[in-house]
Write an enzyme that holds these catalytic residues in place. Structure first.
Site, mmCIF file in Angstrom:
data_model
loop_
_atom_site.group_PDB
_atom_site.id
_atom_site.type_symbol
_atom_site.label_atom_id
_atom_site.label_comp_id
_atom_site.label_asym_id
_atom_site.label_seq_id
_atom_site.Cartn_x
_atom_site.Cartn_y
_atom_site.Cartn_z
ATOM 1 N N GLU A 200 52.246 37.223 41.141
ATOM 2 C CA GLU A 200 50.703 36.279 41.152
ATOM 3 C C GLU A 200 50.835 36.061 39.616
ATOM 4 O OE1 GLU A 200 47.717 38.814 42.942
ATOM 5 O OE2 GLU A 200 48.194 40.297 41.531
ATOM 6 N N GLY B 174 51.741 43.786 39.053
ATOM 7 C CA GLY B 174 50.428 43.413 39.277
ATOM 8 C C GLY B 174 50.027 43.269 37.709
#
Length: 518
Positions: free
Chosen positions: A290, A265
Site C-alpha cells: 500500500e 506495513g
C-alpha cells in the site's frame, strides 16, 4: 499559466480560491478527501474551512472520510477546531488521537480495502463533496492524482460534487504512474484481471463528468514528509532473523530465489526491517504493497527491487529531495493503484504475498494487537494489516520485545485488544528471535513465542503463567483471572515486571506440581 496542467477550457473557467471552495461546505456534510498516509492529501480547502470556522464562530460539524491518514497540519487542525463529527478509516495524528480517545470524535476503524465497498453500497452514507489533489486535469476532465490514489476514485465517482486541488508543487512527471480500476458493484463484477505486479488493468486518470467538478483551487505545497525513524541495532537484528528465515524457505523449496511479492506495513519498524534486504543476496524483488516508503526507494536505487506497486508514496524529507526531482528515472518501475486494489484479498492471495506488518503487542498464542494501547486507547488504526495478513502466503508481524525502557513487554499472556487472531498470524519476529507458527497447536505456539520472541527479563513470568494455565486444561489454556494482570500491574505500578521473589515462588510451585503429577 496552468495550461500544461489544466487542459480543459471549460474547467479553466472554474478556478476559485480555497476560501470560496470552503464556503460551499455546510454543516452535516460528508467529505471524501484524497490522501493516504500524508501523501496526495487535500490541503488548502480543509485548512480554509478551519479558518472560516475560527473567523465566524459558526458551529459546523462534518464527516471526514479519507484513504488513510492526512498530513498532520490537516488532520490536526481539523481536530483542534472541533469540526469533525465522524472520521474513517484511519488516522495517525496526535491531536486527533486525543479527541478520539476522549470520545469527542466518532472514529470508525476499518480494513482499508473495505471503505470503497461501503461507499459503493451506501452503508456509510452519501459523499456530499469529494476534495482531491491532482497533478493535472486532462482534456476530457479526468483527474490525474498526485502521490496517492487511496479512495479518491471511489469518492469522485459517488460524490455529488467534486473540488480539485491542482497542486503545482507536485512534479508533472507523476503523470503516467497511476492505474485506476473499478471492480464494479457486487454480484455484477468479474474477476480482477491482475496476475502480475507490474500489470496495468485500468486508466491513468480518474474519470469524472465535467459538470460534477464545481471548482479548481490552485495550490503549491509539498506533502508532509515522513517522520520515519531510521533503522537501529534492534531492527537490524530483526531484519537478520527474517532474512535467515526466508533463506530457509528458499532452501526448502517453498519460495523461489526471488522470493514472492513483498508487502511492508506503515511505520518505522516495518520500514527498518525492509531495509534488511539491502545487505541480503536477494535480487529481482517485487513489491505489492500500500505505502511505498524510504526502504522501497533505497532498494530500487540499489537494484534490488525490479518493480513496486503501491497506493501512495510517502518519503522522509531527505529521500524525497533525492527522488522527486529525478522521478522520471523511477516511472518504468512503479505503479500507484486505488487502495481497494492494492489491498484486495483476491489479488493478495493470487500473487502469494509475503506480508510484513507491525504489532503493538502479541500474546503467547499468536494473537496480535495493532491498534489499542492497554486495550482501550486507539493509537492509529488497523490500516491494511488485516487485508494482507489474512490473505498473504506468509503473514509476518514484527515488534520489539519490550517498550518504555523495559517496563512493557510486547509479548503478554493475552493481548488487551484483538486485531489479528492466531489464525491469521504465521510468523512473529522480535530482536530476540523468530517464531514460525505454521502448523503448530496453541500450546506449541506458546512455547515457540516465549522461548524465541520474548525478552529474557519476561520469559520466567511467561513460563510461569503458561505452566499454571496448562494445569487448568483446555485447547488454549488460560488463567482467566490473571490474563490481563500484566496490563493492570503496568497501570498501577508503571511496569509489567514482577519481583524476582514472586517469580521464583511461582516456578517452585510449578516444579512441585510437576513432581506430584509424576
Amino acid at each position: 499559466m496552468f495550461t500544461k496542467r489544466l487542459r480543459n477550457k471549460i474547467i479553466q473557467e472554474r478556478l476559485v480560491t480555497a476560501q470560496e471552495a470552503a464556503s460551499w461546505i455546510q454543516d452535516g456534510m460528508t467529505l471524501g478527501l484524497s490522501g493516504f498516509t500524508q501523501a496526495g492529501d487535500a490541503k488548502a480547502v480543509p485548512r480554509a474551512l478551519v479558518e472560516r470556522v475560527k473567523e465566524t464562530g459558526e458551529k459546523l460539524k462534518v464527516n471526514v472520510y479519507t484513504g488513510a491518514s492526512l498530513g498532520s497540519e490537516v488532520d490536526g487542525i481539523m481536530a483542534e477546531a472541533g469540526i469533525i463529527n465522524r472520521r474513517l478509516p484511519f488516522q495517525a495524528e496526535k491531536r486527533m488521537r486525543g479527541k478520539i480517545n476522549n470520545a469527542e470524535i466518532t472514529y470508525v476503524d476499518q480494513h482499508l480495502s473495505h471503505t470503497a465497498e461501503m461507499v459503493r453500497a451506501g452503508t456509510i452514507g452519501a459523499i456530499d463533496v469529494a476534495i482531491v489533489e491532482a497533478v493535472a486535469i486532462m482534456e476530457d476532465g479526468s483527474i490525474i492524482p498526485t502521490t496517492s490514489v487511496g479512495n479518491s476514485s471511489i469518492f469522485v465517482e459517488h460524490a455529488k460534487e467534486v473540488i480539485v486541488e491542482l497542486n503545482i508543487a507536485q512534479p508533472l512527471s507523476l503523470e503516467g504512474i497511476h492505474d485506476i480500476y473499478d471492480v464494479g458493484p457486487q454480484t455484477e463484477r468479474q474477476p480482477i484481471p491482475l496476475t502480475a505486479v507490474e500489470q496495468r488493468i485500468g486508466t491513468q486518470a480518474i474519470k469524472v463528468p465535467l459538470e460534477k467538478i464545481k471548482g479548481v483551487v490552485v495550490t503549491e505545497e509539498q506533502d508532509t514528509s515522513s517522520s520515519i525513524v531510521q533503522p537501529d541495532e534492534e531492527t537490524a537484528t530483526m531484519a537478520s532473523h527474517l532474512i535467515e528465515f526466508l533463506r530457509g524457505e528458499v532452501k526448502a523449496g517453498r519460495l523461489p530465489n526471488t522470493l514472492a511479492p513483498l508487502q511492508s506495513g506503515i511505520g518505522s519498524v516495518a520500514n527498518a526491517v525492509f531495509h534488511g534486504f539491502l545487505a541480503s543476496e536477494f535480487t529481482d524483488l517485487e513489491v505489492y504493497s500500500e505505502v511505498l516508503q524510504d526502504a522501497v526507494f533505497d532498494l530500487l536505487d540499489a537494484g534490488k527491487i525490479r518493480f513496486a506497486s503501491g497506493c501512495s508514496i510517502i518519503l522522509s524529507q531527505k529521500k524525497g529531495e533525492q527522488v522527486f526531482p529525478n522521478f522520471e528515472s523511477y516511472k518504468d518501475r512503479l505503479v500507484l493503484r486505488p487502495q481497494e486494489i492494492s489491498n484486495h484479498p483476491e489479488i493478495i492471495r493470487r500473487l502469494g504475498l509475503i506480508a510484513i506488518n507491525t504489532a503493538l503487542e502479541v500474546d503467547i498464542y499468536g494473537n496480535v494487537n495493532s491498534t489499542h494501547v492497554m486495550g482501550t486507547h486507539m493509537m492509529n488504526g488497523i490500516g491494511g494489516s488485516g487485508d494482507f495478513a489474512r490473505n498473504a502466503r506468509l503473514g509476518i508481524f514484527v515488534t520489539k520485545s519490550i517498550a518504555k525502557n523495559g517496563n512493557i513487554s510486547s509479548v503478554v499472556p493475552f493481548i488487551s485488544h484483538v486485531d489479528h487472531t492466531e489464525h491469521d498470524v504465521d510468523v512473529i519476529v522480535t530482536e530476540q528471535g523468530i517464531a514460525d507458527l505454521r502448523g503448530l497447536s496453541p500450546r506449541e505456539r506458546a512455547c515457540a513465542i516465549i522461548e524465541n520472541c520474548a525478552h529474557p527479563d519476561y520469559r520466567p513470568q511467561l513460563r510461569a503463567y503458561f505452566e499454571e494455565a496448562c494445569t487448568r486444561g483446555g485447547q488454549t489454556p488460560h488463567v482467566m483471572e490473571k490474563a490481563f494482570s500484566w496490563h493492570i500491574r503496568y497501570q498501577q505500578e508503571g511496569t509489567m515486571l514482577e519481583r524476582a521473589a514472586t517469580i521464583q515462588k511461582k516456578e517452585n510451585a510449578a516444579t512441585e506440581r510437576e513432581a506430584a503429577h509424576v
